[in-house]
Motif scaffolding. Structure first.
Motif, PDB file in Angstrom:
ATOM      1  N   MET A   1      -7.346  31.250  61.113  1.00  0.00           N
ATOM      2  CA  MET A   1      -7.345  30.095  61.953  1.00  0.00           C
ATOM      3  C   MET A   1      -6.730  30.557  63.452  1.00  0.00           C
ATOM      4  SD  MET A   1      -8.387  27.148  62.068  1.00  0.00           S
ATOM      5  CE  MET A   1      -8.329  25.452  61.745  1.00  0.00           C
ATOM      6  N   GLY A   2      -5.900  31.422  63.377  1.00  0.00           N
ATOM      7  CA  GLY A   2      -5.166  32.142  64.526  1.00  0.00           C
ATOM      8  C   GLY A   2      -6.279  32.456  65.625  1.00  0.00           C
ATOM      9  N   TRP A   3      -7.412  33.293  65.095  1.00  0.00           N
ATOM     10  CA  TRP A   3      -8.283  33.768  65.830  1.00  0.00           C
ATOM     11  C   TRP A   3      -9.344  32.568  66.547  1.00  0.00           C
ATOM     12  CZ3 TRP A   3     -13.394  33.064  64.987  1.00  0.00           C
ATOM     13  CH2 TRP A   3     -13.944  32.395  63.826  1.00  0.00           C
ATOM     14  N   LEU A   4      -9.308  31.514  65.819  1.00  0.00           N
ATOM     15  CA  LEU A   4     -10.022  30.567  66.577  1.00  0.00           C
ATOM     16  C   LEU A   4      -9.622  29.975  67.704  1.00  0.00           C
ATOM     17  CD1 LEU A   4     -12.918  29.002  66.189  1.00  0.00           C
ATOM     18  CD2 LEU A   4     -11.641  27.444  64.765  1.00  0.00           C
ATOM     19  N   ARG A   5      -8.383  29.646  67.667  1.00  0.00           N
ATOM     20  CA  ARG A   5      -7.253  29.181  68.613  1.00  0.00           C
ATOM     21  C   ARG A   5      -7.346  30.337  69.533  1.00  0.00           C
ATOM     22  NH1 ARG A   5      -2.069  27.451  66.154  1.00  0.00           N
ATOM     23  NH2 ARG A   5      -3.161  25.319  65.890  1.00  0.00           N
ATOM     24  N   SER A   6      -7.159  31.195  69.498  1.00  0.00           N
ATOM     25  CA  SER A   6      -7.288  32.426  70.502  1.00  0.00           C
ATOM     26  C   SER A   6      -8.589  32.461  71.237  1.00  0.00           C
ATOM     27  CB  SER A   6      -6.796  33.721  70.153  1.00  0.00           C
ATOM     28  OG  SER A   6      -7.804  34.426  69.249  1.00  0.00           O
ATOM     29  N   LEU A   7      -9.863  32.135  70.649  1.00  0.00           N
ATOM     30  CA  LEU A   7     -10.768  31.875  71.112  1.00  0.00           C
ATOM     31  C   LEU A   7     -11.248  30.927  72.324  1.00  0.00           C
ATOM     32  CD1 LEU A   7     -13.879  33.239  71.140  1.00  0.00           C
ATOM     33  CD2 LEU A   7     -14.241  31.706  69.518  1.00  0.00           C
ATOM     34  N   PHE A   8     -10.585  29.838  71.660  1.00  0.00           N
ATOM     35  CA  PHE A   8     -10.836  28.701  72.552  1.00  0.00           C
ATOM     36  C   PHE A   8      -9.728  28.337  73.447  1.00  0.00           C
ATOM     37  CE2 PHE A   8     -13.447  27.480  68.811  1.00  0.00           C
ATOM     38  CZ  PHE A   8     -14.723  27.108  69.680  1.00  0.00           C
ATOM     39  N   SER A   9      -8.728  29.039  73.443  1.00  0.00           N
ATOM     40  CA  SER A   9      -7.589  28.605  74.396  1.00  0.00           C
ATOM     41  C   SER A   9      -7.907  28.904  75.857  1.00  0.00           C
ATOM     42  CB  SER A   9      -6.485  29.401  73.917  1.00  0.00           C
ATOM     43  OG  SER A   9      -5.321  29.231  74.983  1.00  0.00           O
ATOM     44  N   PRO A  10      -8.548  29.986  76.141  1.00  0.00           N
ATOM     45  CA  PRO A  10      -8.889  30.160  77.584  1.00  0.00           C
ATOM     46  C   PRO A  10     -10.085  29.258  77.866  1.00  0.00           C
ATOM     47  CG  PRO A  10      -8.999  32.278  76.288  1.00  0.00           C
ATOM     48  CD  PRO A  10      -8.617  31.299  75.413  1.00  0.00           C
ATOM     49  N   LEU A  11     -10.855  28.874  77.051  1.00  0.00           N
ATOM     50  CA  LEU A  11     -11.887  27.975  77.570  1.00  0.00           C
ATOM     51  C   LEU A  11     -11.228  26.637  77.738  1.00  0.00           C
ATOM     52  CD1 LEU A  11     -14.606  28.916  75.065  1.00  0.00           C
ATOM     53  CD2 LEU A  11     -14.626  29.342  77.339  1.00  0.00           C
ATOM     54  N   LYS A  12     -10.366  26.110  77.041  1.00  0.00           N
ATOM     55  CA  LYS A  12      -9.698  25.071  77.293  1.00  0.00           C
ATOM     56  C   LYS A  12      -9.045  24.830  78.850  1.00  0.00           C
ATOM     57  CE  LYS A  12      -6.126  21.939  75.198  1.00  0.00           C
ATOM     58  NZ  LYS A  12      -5.229  21.716  74.224  1.00  0.00           N
ATOM     59  N   LYS A  13      -8.205  26.083  78.707  1.00  0.00           N
ATOM     60  CA  LYS A  13      -7.650  26.094  80.138  1.00  0.00           C
ATOM     61  C   LYS A  13      -8.532  26.099  81.346  1.00  0.00           C
ATOM     62  CE  LYS A  13      -3.694  28.837  78.631  1.00  0.00           C
ATOM     63  NZ  LYS A  13      -3.100  30.449  78.463  1.00  0.00           N
ATOM     64  N   LEU A  14      -9.783  26.910  81.019  1.00  0.00           N
ATOM     65  CA  LEU A  14     -10.803  26.667  82.287  1.00  0.00           C
ATOM     66  C   LEU A  14     -11.277  25.216  82.280  1.00  0.00           C
ATOM     67  CD1 LEU A  14     -12.578  27.973  84.287  1.00  0.00           C
ATOM     68  CD2 LEU A  14     -14.063  28.565  82.436  1.00  0.00           C
ATOM     69  N   TRP A  15     -11.553  24.752  81.163  1.00  0.00           N
ATOM     70  CA  TRP A  15     -12.053  23.284  81.213  1.00  0.00           C
ATOM     71  C   TRP A  15     -10.981  22.490  82.063  1.00  0.00           C
ATOM     72  CZ3 TRP A  15     -16.577  20.690  80.198  1.00  0.00           C
ATOM     73  CH2 TRP A  15     -16.369  19.594  79.757  1.00  0.00           C
ATOM     74  N   LEU A  16      -9.843  22.508  81.615  1.00  0.00           N
ATOM     75  CA  LEU A  16      -8.723  21.510  82.264  1.00  0.00           C
ATOM     76  C   LEU A  16      -8.606  21.900  83.968  1.00  0.00           C
ATOM     77  CD1 LEU A  16      -5.912  21.588  79.667  1.00  0.00           C
ATOM     78  CD2 LEU A  16      -7.749  19.697  80.230  1.00  0.00           C
ATOM     79  N   ARG A  17      -8.649  23.062  84.213  1.00  0.00           N
ATOM     80  CA  ARG A  17      -8.700  23.441  85.633  1.00  0.00           C
ATOM     81  C   ARG A  17      -9.694  22.944  86.529  1.00  0.00           C
ATOM     82  NH1 ARG A  17      -7.593  29.409  86.748  1.00  0.00           N
ATOM     83  NH2 ARG A  17      -5.593  28.809  86.121  1.00  0.00           N
TER      84      ARG A  17
END
Length: 62
Positions: A1-17
């Motif tokens: 599950m950690g790999w999934l979070r590490s995959l979506f974390s940069p995308l979430k930051k980009l989306w918020l920015r």
């Protein structure tokens, strides 16, 4: 599950920015409408100073 979070974390930051940048611009546009309707010359001078300072800082963020 950690790999999934590490995959979506940069995308979430980009989306918020990306979406937070649009909100900032919208806020300045609403303020611009208020400044335009104001008759006080001091408000227009302060607005021009704000716009000039924003224009100087914008090329470095793009």
């Amino acid at each position: 599950m950690g790999w999934l979070r590490s995959l979506f974390s940069p995308l979430k930051k980009l989306w918020l920015r990306v979406h937070s940048a649009h909100k900032k611009g919208k806020g300045l546009y609403i303020l611009y409408e208020d400044v335009k309707s104001c008759q006080d010359e001091d408000v227009h001078v302060l607005w021009s100073i704000l716009v000039e300072s924003q224009a100087l800082s914008s090329p470095s963020t793009r």
